[in-house]
Design a protein around this motif. Structure first.
Motif, short mmCIF file in Angstrom:
data_model
loop_
_atom_site.label_atom_id
_atom_site.label_comp_id
_atom_site.label_asym_id
_atom_site.label_seq_id
_atom_site.Cartn_x
_atom_site.Cartn_y
_atom_site.Cartn_z
N ARG A 26 0.79 -1.23 0.00
CA ARG A 26 0.00 0.00 0.00
C ARG A 26 0.83 1.29 0.00
NH1 ARG A 26 -5.34 0.09 1.00
NH2 ARG A 26 -6.31 -1.96 0.89
N GLY A 27 2.11 1.17 -0.02
CA GLY A 27 2.95 2.37 -0.12
C GLY A 27 2.79 3.34 1.03
N VAL A 28 2.67 2.82 2.26
CA VAL A 28 2.52 3.71 3.41
C VAL A 28 3.90 4.21 3.85
CG1 VAL A 28 0.45 2.47 4.16
CG2 VAL A 28 2.65 1.92 5.21
N ALA A 29 3.89 5.41 4.48
CA ALA A 29 5.15 5.99 4.96
C ALA A 29 5.60 5.29 6.22
CB ALA A 29 4.97 7.48 5.21
N ALA A 30 4.64 4.91 7.07
CA ALA A 30 4.99 4.27 8.35
C ALA A 30 3.80 3.49 8.88
CB ALA A 30 5.41 5.33 9.37
N THR A 31 4.10 2.49 9.70
CA THR A 31 3.07 1.70 10.38
C THR A 31 3.25 1.88 11.88
OG1 THR A 31 3.07 0.06 8.61
CG2 THR A 31 2.14 -0.64 10.72
N TYR A 32 2.15 2.10 12.59
CA TYR A 32 2.16 2.19 14.05
C TYR A 32 1.13 1.23 14.63
CZ TYR A 32 4.93 6.41 13.52
OH TYR A 32 5.93 7.28 13.20
N HIS A 33 1.43 0.69 15.83
CA HIS A 33 0.42 -0.12 16.50
C HIS A 33 -0.17 0.66 17.67
CE1 HIS A 33 2.34 -1.27 20.31
NE2 HIS A 33 3.49 -1.32 19.66
N LEU A 34 -1.42 0.30 18.01
CA LEU A 34 -2.13 1.01 19.07
C LEU A 34 -2.36 0.14 20.29
CD1 LEU A 34 -4.76 2.92 16.92
CD2 LEU A 34 -2.46 3.55 17.51
N GLY A 35 -1.53 -0.89 20.45
CA GLY A 35 -1.55 -1.65 21.69
C GLY A 35 -2.42 -2.89 21.69
N ASP A 36 -2.39 -3.57 22.85
CA ASP A 36 -2.96 -4.90 23.02
C ASP A 36 -2.31 -5.89 22.04
OD1 ASP A 36 -4.40 -4.26 25.24
OD2 ASP A 36 -6.36 -4.75 24.41
N LEU A 37 -1.02 -6.00 22.20
CA LEU A 37 -0.24 -6.95 21.39
C LEU A 37 -0.51 -8.38 21.83
CD1 LEU A 37 3.19 -5.04 21.37
CD2 LEU A 37 1.45 -5.06 19.57
N VAL A 38 -0.84 -8.57 23.12
CA VAL A 38 -0.93 -9.93 23.68
C VAL A 38 -2.32 -10.19 24.26
CG1 VAL A 38 1.55 -9.90 24.18
CG2 VAL A 38 -0.09 -9.21 25.97
N GLY A 39 -2.51 -11.46 24.72
CA GLY A 39 -3.79 -11.87 25.31
C GLY A 39 -4.67 -12.62 24.34
N TYR A 40 -5.30 -13.71 24.81
CA TYR A 40 -6.35 -14.47 24.11
C TYR A 40 -5.86 -15.47 23.06
CZ TYR A 40 -9.33 -10.86 26.14
OH TYR A 40 -9.95 -10.01 27.01
N ALA A 41 -4.66 -15.35 22.55
CA ALA A 41 -4.16 -16.31 21.56
C ALA A 41 -2.73 -16.69 21.95
CB ALA A 41 -4.24 -15.73 20.15
N PRO A 42 -2.21 -17.80 21.37
CA PRO A 42 -1.01 -18.42 21.96
C PRO A 42 0.35 -17.94 21.43
CG PRO A 42 -2.04 -19.92 20.41
CD PRO A 42 -2.87 -18.69 20.41
N TRP A 43 0.41 -16.76 20.80
CA TRP A 43 1.71 -16.31 20.30
C TRP A 43 2.12 -14.93 20.84
CZ3 TRP A 43 -1.82 -18.24 16.44
CH2 TRP A 43 -1.46 -19.47 15.89
N PRO A 44 2.14 -14.72 22.15
CA PRO A 44 2.52 -13.39 22.65
C PRO A 44 3.98 -13.02 22.33
CG PRO A 44 2.26 -14.94 24.49
CD PRO A 44 1.76 -15.64 23.26
N ASP A 45 4.90 -13.93 22.60
CA ASP A 45 6.32 -13.61 22.33
C ASP A 45 6.57 -13.42 20.83
OD1 ASP A 45 7.21 -13.61 24.94
OD2 ASP A 45 7.89 -15.69 24.91
N GLU A 46 5.98 -14.28 20.02
CA GLU A 46 6.20 -14.21 18.57
C GLU A 46 5.62 -12.92 17.98
OE1 GLU A 46 4.96 -16.70 20.28
OE2 GLU A 46 5.99 -18.57 19.77
N THR A 47 4.46 -12.52 18.50
CA THR A 47 3.83 -11.28 18.02
C THR A 47 4.71 -10.07 18.36
OG1 THR A 47 1.62 -12.21 18.20
CG2 THR A 47 1.79 -9.79 18.32
N VAL A 48 5.17 -10.02 19.60
CA VAL A 48 6.04 -8.90 20.01
C VAL A 48 7.34 -8.93 19.20
CG1 VAL A 48 7.44 -8.03 21.92
CG2 VAL A 48 5.04 -8.62 22.30
N ALA A 49 7.89 -10.12 18.97
CA ALA A 49 9.14 -10.21 18.20
C ALA A 49 8.95 -9.69 16.77
CB ALA A 49 9.64 -11.65 18.18
N LEU A 50 7.81 -10.01 16.17
CA LEU A 50 7.56 -9.55 14.79
C LEU A 50 7.39 -8.03 14.75
CD1 LEU A 50 7.13 -10.14 11.82
CD2 LEU A 50 4.76 -10.80 12.33
N ILE A 51 6.65 -7.48 15.70
CA ILE A 51 6.46 -6.03 15.78
C ILE A 51 7.81 -5.33 15.96
CG2 ILE A 51 5.59 -4.22 17.35
CD1 ILE A 51 3.39 -5.22 15.56
N ARG A 52 8.62 -5.87 16.86
CA ARG A 52 9.94 -5.27 17.11
C ARG A 52 10.85 -5.44 15.91
NH1 ARG A 52 11.90 -6.96 23.14
NH2 ARG A 52 13.29 -5.20 22.82
N GLY A 53 10.80 -6.62 15.30
CA GLY A 53 11.65 -6.90 14.15
C GLY A 53 11.37 -5.99 12.97
#
Ligand SMILES: [Fe+2]
Length: 252
Positions: A26-53
């Motif tokens: 989509r040719g965006v300049a930047a992506t930001y997240h608005l929180g609630d990375l974890v909870g309810y599903a079984p990949w909390p560490d992997e989700t945070v690692a992908l966001i950080r990566g």
């Protein structure tokens, strides 16, 4: 300036992967997240690692700040005793399964981020990113809130006409303009509650005269997430909740 804004991923890694793939086209300049990375599903560490990566900055959701600070519960709303029980199971599971590194990262997320698309050397417009509201990340800002409520929150945030306040937390997307201030709820990547199971996010374009908000929905490998939930000690109800787009009775 075009931004991609993603919220409430809730450890649903396949949903996040699909959304990031879509954003890549989509040719965006930047992506930001608005929180609630974890909870309810079984990949909390992997989700945070992908966001950080990917170098995606963002703010602390209530789930992130309560896991990060060892709070007694996630600050989520529940409407009956079974929902309360499920809420505690998810919160305790997540606390037990995040690494120390992930927990420290969640605790260190900022409450709010301000973007100035035209540069900080000019007065505006301002895009304000929070999880719930500018006062608390646990408060639900639903579409049926009054104009007065929206303007009160804008006052707390220091927003003026032409500015945009972006948030998530309710898992249902909406957008409205009150006295020239745009209020944008992005919906949820990993746990939508509007009856549509597809991962949701927003593309926000700040033009010289107008603000454009596009609600995007992306199909992802839902069965992979449901199977992983079933294979974990998380309640199977959470998988059914995803399949129905949040139309089953489980905690927010
Ligand atoms: Fe959430």
């Amino acid at each position: 300036m075009i931004y991609a804004l993603i919220s409430d991923i809730h450890a649903n890694l396949p949903a996040l992967e699909a959304v990031l793939e879509d954003i890549g086209h989509r040719g965006v300049a930047a992506t930001y997240h608005l929180g609630d990375l974890v909870g309810y599903a079984p990949w909390p560490d992997e989700t945070v690692a992908l966001i950080r990566g990917r170098g995606i900055s963002g703010v602390a959701g209530n789930y992130d700040s309560t896991v990060g600070t060892d709070y007694k519960h996630c600050g989520c709303r529940y409407e009956d005793p079974r929902q309360e029980e499920l809420s505690h199971i998810s919160f305790n599971w997540t606390r037990q399964h995040v690494s120390t590194n992930t927990k420290e990262f969640l605790a260190g997320l900022p409450f709010r981020i301000d973007l100035l698309p035209n540069g900080g050397h000019l007065a505006g417009p301002r895009v304000i990113l929070v999880h719930g509201t500018p006062t608390l990340n646990t408060l639900y800002w639903t579409e049926d809130r009054s104009d007065d409520f929206c303007l009160k929150m804008a006052g707390h945030a220091g927003a003026r006409a032409g500015d945009v306040i972006v948030f998530g937390h309710t898992h249902i997307p909406w957008h409205r303009d009150v006295e020239g201030i745009h209020f944008v709820n992005t919906g949820s990547v990993g746990r939508p509650k509007d009856g549509n199971w597809r991962a949701g996010y927003v593309v926000l374009e700040i033009g010289s005269r107008a603000v454009r908000v596009e609600n995007v929905r992306v199909e992802y490998d839902l069965e992979r997430t449901i199977l992983a939930i079933q294979d974990s000690e998380l309640p199977d109800e959470f998988g059914e909740h995803l399949r129905t787009g949040g139309r089953t009775s489980v905690p927010r």
